[in-house]
Design an enzyme around this catalytic site. Structure first.
Site, PDB file in Angstrom:
ATOM      1  N   ARG A 209       4.557   0.825  -2.658  1.00 62.48           N
ATOM      2  CA  ARG A 209       5.527   0.049  -1.881  1.00 62.48           C
ATOM      3  C   ARG A 209       6.874   0.766  -1.860  1.00 62.48           C
ATOM      4  NH1 ARG A 209       2.794  -3.892  -5.068  1.00 62.48           N
ATOM      5  NH2 ARG A 209       1.734  -5.482  -3.821  1.00 62.48           N
ATOM      6  N   LYS A 250       5.905  -6.562  -7.931  1.00 66.45           N
ATOM      7  CA  LYS A 250       5.697  -7.799  -7.185  1.00 66.45           C
ATOM      8  C   LYS A 250       4.798  -8.770  -7.932  1.00 66.45           C
ATOM      9  CE  LYS A 250       4.710  -9.394  -2.486  1.00 66.45           C
ATOM     10  NZ  LYS A 250       4.354  -8.973  -1.116  1.00 66.45           N
ATOM     11  N   ARG A 331       2.454   2.561   4.007  1.00 63.08           N
ATOM     12  CA  ARG A 331       1.496   1.845   3.140  1.00 63.08           C
ATOM     13  C   ARG A 331       0.334   1.308   3.974  1.00 63.08           C
ATOM     14  NH1 ARG A 331       1.161  -1.014  -1.821  1.00 63.08           N
ATOM     15  NH2 ARG A 331       0.613  -3.228  -1.668  1.00 63.08           N
ATOM     16  N   HIS A 354      -2.869  -5.041  -5.037  1.00 64.03           N
ATOM     17  CA  HIS A 354      -3.035  -6.420  -4.601  1.00 64.03           C
ATOM     18  C   HIS A 354      -3.768  -7.218  -5.675  1.00 64.03           C
ATOM     19  CE1 HIS A 354      -2.604  -5.437  -0.031  1.00 64.03           C
ATOM     20  NE2 HIS A 354      -1.448  -5.634  -0.629  1.00 64.03           N
ATOM     21  N   TYR A 364      -3.932  -6.504   6.084  1.00 65.33           N
ATOM     22  CA  TYR A 364      -4.347  -5.278   6.760  1.00 65.33           C
ATOM     23  C   TYR A 364      -5.660  -5.453   7.519  1.00 65.33           C
ATOM     24  CZ  TYR A 364      -1.003  -3.446   3.394  1.00 65.33           C
ATOM     25  OH  TYR A 364       0.130  -3.214   2.657  1.00 65.33           O
TER      26      TYR A 364
END
Length: 389
Positions: A209, A250, A331, A354, A364
């Protein structure tokens, strides 16, 4: 019978020559600083002034004190920006300030807060929906809602009418996209001499990221690896930090250690050498923070710096319109290129940090390939093709 005299400080009623109105007052004691608390009501007649004062006192007893007549929506929003965002990171503060001063205050700021109605807010949101995305509408609604809620908690207004209003659907935002293999190669070639070349290579070839790369430090970069270990450890980076508040990634699963492709290793070695020359040229102006990707004087980059340098780097990339791309889409391109090459979705999810495959599919989904053939192959084996067909 002689009328008893009113106690000193109990208030009374008098004619205000300047305002040409009767003013009824009542003293409610003192605040913590020792200042006398006085409530007032005004009217064209004594009776009207007394009735107004009774209403003010009743509201005060109910904890619903009426705001000063000159307290506006702009006052409420500015108070919230000044005091209600304490402790938030700079990016949040900047975003809320921009939304409030671009969309909220110019449209509703002059309105007295106690006169603001749900209809005012509905009309404002409907007008903004003609030009803003749904997410931006949610943002400006949130800024106004939180401002009025804070004002209500401080007895500036009786209720928060903004909570009664729903956010309409706005304009569709620009969908994210991914570079094709040919475009990705063109970007890598065009950016070779750019200051952001190593950043682009690492972002495209590892899927990290943008906020993770801006926080990456040299002590989390291992360009030699450990070939003598059992098993051998390849060159890698430890993606353990980001520019978020507190420096955390994140999610917990976003903490990951990624092996570096050979092209990344070469780009980072060259970048390390170039940064040494930058440090020498900057002299006393250099600020050492250990950052891999930093400014010419060693300070951290913000998102606008990266976006601007990224588009400069893409200026001469064949088949790529620089103004139409953002660093975050490197990304997306990483996911797309891996998927095109047949890498399983579960592995892609692990690489991009993720929490599960559902996130990867949702964000995506337009790039997920190849076509899953397992079911069709099995059914072809179960239901043999009709020989007469």
């Amino acid at each position: 019978m002689k009328q008893s005299r009113r106690s000193r400080g109990d208030g009374g009623i008098h004619w205000d020559e300047k305002r040409q109105r009767w003013i009824a007052t009542a003293s409610l004691g003192y605040d913590p600083s020792g200042k006398r608390l006085v409530k007032r009501g005004s009217g064209q007649t004594k009776t009207e002034a007394k009735n107004k004062l009774k209403e003010v006192l009743r509201d005060h007893e109910d904890g619903l004190a009426i705001a000063p007549t000159n307290y506006t929506v702009a006052n409420a929003v500015n108070d919230w920006l000044m005091y209600g965002l304490a402790g938030r990171d700079k990016a949040t503060l900047d975003a809320c300030t921009s939304l409030s001063r671009t969309h909220v205050i110019p449209s509703l700021g002059a309105r007295k807060l106690r006169d603001l109605s749900a209809e005012d807010v509905d009309r404002w949101l409907a007008t903004k929906a003609k030009s803003l995305s749904t997410r931006s509408l949610q943002g400006i609604h949130s800024c106004l809602n939180r401002s009025v809620k804070r004002a209500m908690a401080r007895d500036k207004v009786k209720r928060n009418v903004v909570e009664l209003c729903t956010v309409p659907t706005g304009q569709p935002g620009r969908p994210s996209k991914a570079l094709t293999l040919a475009q990705a190669e063109a970007v890598l070639r065009a950016s070779v001499c750019a200051s952001l070349h190593a950043y682009i290579v690492v972002a495209l070839l590892t899927g990290a990221r943008t906020e993770e790369l801006r926080a990456l430090t040299w002590d989390h970069v291992f360009l030699k690896g450990d070939p003598e270990a059992t098993p051998p450890v390849p060159p890698h980076i430890a993606v353990w930090r980001s520019v978020r508040t507190g420096g955390d990634t994140k999610t917990r699963k976003s903490r990951r250690t990624l092996a570096l492709p050979a092209r990344c290793v070469a780009a980072l070695w060259q970048h390390w050498e170039d940064q040494g020359w930058d440090r020498l040229a900057a002299g006393e102006k250099w600020e050492e923070h250990g950052l891999v990707f930093a400014s010419a004087v060693g300070t951290k980059l913000d998102s606008s710096h990266v976006r601007r340098a990224f588009r400069v780097a893409l200026k001469n990339a064949e088949g790529v319109e620089a103004a139409e791309w953002t660093p975050r889409e490197l990304r997306h391109s990483f996911v797309s290129l891996l998927s095109d090459s047949g890498v399983p979705l579960e592995e892609i999810s692990r690489l991009v940090g993720h929490s599960g495959t559902a996130v990867t599919e949702e964000v995506y989904r337009k790039q997920i390939r190849p076509v899953i053939q397992t079911g069709a192959v099995a059914m072809d084996g179960i239901f043999k093709q009709d020989p007469k067909a």
